[in-house]
Design an enzyme around this catalytic site. Structure first.
Site, PDB file in Angstrom:
ATOM      1  CD  GLU A 108       2.490  -4.693   8.405  1.00 31.32           C
ATOM      2  OE1 GLU A 108       2.787  -5.914   8.359  1.00 31.32           O
ATOM      3  OE2 GLU A 108       3.136  -3.821   7.806  1.00 31.32           O
ATOM      4  CG  ASN A 132       6.013  -7.095   8.664  1.00 35.52           C
ATOM      5  OD1 ASN A 132       7.157  -7.515   8.612  1.00 35.52           O
ATOM      6  ND2 ASN A 132       5.705  -5.966   9.286  1.00 35.52           N
ATOM      7  NE  ARG A 137      -1.627   0.153   6.691  1.00 34.04           N
ATOM      8  CZ  ARG A 137      -2.108  -0.331   7.821  1.00 34.04           C
ATOM      9  NH1 ARG A 137      -3.282   0.098   8.278  1.00 34.04           N
ATOM     10  NH2 ARG A 137      -1.431  -1.239   8.513  1.00 34.04           N
ATOM     11  N   GLY A 172       0.559  -1.384  12.365  1.00 29.23           N
ATOM     12  CA  GLY A 172       0.062  -2.750  12.522  1.00 29.23           C
ATOM     13  C   GLY A 172      -1.335  -2.914  11.961  1.00 29.23           C
ATOM     14  CG  LEU A 185      -3.501   9.917   7.119  1.00 31.63           C
ATOM     15  CD1 LEU A 185      -4.944  10.030   7.581  1.00 31.63           C
ATOM     16  CD2 LEU A 185      -2.935  11.294   6.808  1.00 31.63           C
ATOM     17  CG  ASN A 191       3.209   4.225   6.604  1.00 33.68           C
ATOM     18  OD1 ASN A 191       2.607   3.834   5.608  1.00 33.68           O
ATOM     19  ND2 ASN A 191       3.573   3.389   7.568  1.00 33.68           N
ATOM     20  CG  HIS A 208      -0.623  -4.396   5.069  1.00 36.98           C
ATOM     21  ND1 HIS A 208      -1.028  -3.111   5.385  1.00 36.98           N
ATOM     22  CD2 HIS A 208      -1.768  -5.095   4.815  1.00 36.98           C
ATOM     23  CE1 HIS A 208      -2.343  -3.043   5.335  1.00 36.98           C
ATOM     24  NE2 HIS A 208      -2.816  -4.233   4.986  1.00 36.98           N
ATOM     25  CE  LYS A 228       7.099   2.671  12.394  1.00 34.45           C
ATOM     26  NZ  LYS A 228       7.293   2.476  10.927  1.00 34.45           N
ATOM     27  CG  HIS A 243      -0.193   0.102   2.519  1.00 36.37           C
ATOM     28  ND1 HIS A 243       0.293   1.287   3.036  1.00 36.37           N
ATOM     29  CD2 HIS A 243       0.140  -0.858   3.427  1.00 36.37           C
ATOM     30  CE1 HIS A 243       0.884   1.068   4.191  1.00 36.37           C
ATOM     31  NE2 HIS A 243       0.810  -0.223   4.455  1.00 36.37           N
TER      32      HIS A 243
END
Length: 342
Positions: free
Chosen positions: A200, A272, A146, A110, A101, A103, A270, A211, A97
């Protein structure tokens, strides 16, 4: 030639001279009767609704399997179907994707359901331009907005101009209310299946945290371990290994059979969940997959041929001609597309 290419472009839809249109969904069958507006679905569990002279039955979906009206060859053509399975080539498009927002805010996302940013919308549109000449018969997305936005925006750029339609199987009423009664409209539509198994990785207690602030609090090494190790989950979350178990199982059970039948599939998901699927496709080790990075909005093309997945990279790299030269079916599709639209 024209008929053969039209078959490849829109899928197989059997017109039965006396009984309407016949579609098959795995071991189940669908008949559409345009004159009487009657739709019969053969399946283990059925719910039937009546309104005046319109009567139709709908699929009872299970928790682990989502059913979709999926045009394939009739059971009366078993011999031909088997030979097609062995010789068919199919395209598999994977696309992460666009920017979301969260990101943009550098937050752990997640399974929290947040939409794309303006940049993410632009990335999705650019992804659509990159796959605009690749045939797409079915689309799978995660259950998160997303990924769904990315798939829908990408398909606005496709040269075939087919309309992606999300299949609503969450309740019998949703299925009944979203039925399509036009054969021509069905031929110009692409079913979109949303599956939570493609979501995800669930980041547990990290979801919604910044993060950088999380790294400052727990230490960079610990956060890096949670984010990039294969089998160590964040607090009350999933490891990549756990994400792979559900995503790969869903791919094998639901998507790979579509490729075996010759369908061209796009998956919008996603970082992952797609890394997990790529691990399976490319037979990567747990050490190799943790170093795999996927860019947002950058589609990756695989060719499924003779039971094997061959990675072709981006659909426009190194050259578009090189991608289409690899398989006769894609080359013929591109040629027919040019003839139809010029």
């Amino acid at each position: 030639m024209a008929n053969a290419m039209l078959h490849q472009t829109v899928g197989t839809l059997q017109l039965l001279s006396n009984s309407g249109t016949h579609w098959e969904v795995g071991n189940n069958s669908v008949r559409l009767f345009p004159k009487s507006f009657k739709l019969e679905v053969g399946i283990s569990k059925r719910g039937t609704y009546s309104s005046g002279e319109r009567k139709f039955s709908v699929i009872q979906a299970s928790a682990s399997q989502t059913s979709v009206y999926n045009p394939v060859l009739s059971t009366s053509d078993n011999g031909t179907h088997e030979s097609r399975k062995k010789s068919n080539e199919a395209a598999l498009i994977l696309v992460r994707h666009g920017e979301s927002l969260w990101n943009e805010k550098n937050l752990f996302t997640g399974c929290v359901d947040v939409p794309l940013t303006k940049k993410g919308v632009e990335e999705a549109i650019e992804a659509g331009k990159r796959i605009s000449n690749i045939p797409v018969d079915m689309i799978y997305t995660s259950a998160l907005i997303r990924a769904q936005m990315t798939a829908m925006l990408a398909m606005t750029q496709h040269r075939r101009k087919k309309v992606p339609i999300i299949m609503h199987n969450e309740s019998e009423q949703a299925k009944a209310w979203s039925q399509i009664y036009s054969e021509e409209t069905m031929k110009q539509s692409i079913p979109v299946i949303a599956a939570w198994q493609l979501n995800e990785r669930m980041y547990g207690e990290l979801q919604g945290l910044n993060k950088q602030e999380t790294a400052d609090r727990f230490g960079k090494e610990k956060v890096h371990e949670w984010r990039r190790s294969y089998d160590i989950p964040p607090p009350n979350g999933e490891s990549l290994e756990m994400c792979a178990q559900r995503a790969v199982a869903y791919f094998k059970d639901n998507i790979e059979p579509q490729l075996l039948s010759g369908k061209n599939v796009m998956i919008a998901a996603h970082g992952n969940s797609l890394r997990s699927i790529i691990m399976y496709l490319d037979k990567l080790t747990s050490q190799e997959v943790i170093s795999l990075e996927l860019s947002t909005g950058m589609p990756m093309l695989y060719i499924f041929k003779e039971g094997k997945f061959i990675r072709r990279g981006s659909p426009v790299a190194p050259t578009e001609a090189g991608v289409y030269a690899y398989t006769r079916r894609l080359a013929q599709y591109r040629q027919k597309l040019d003839e139809m639209l010029h």
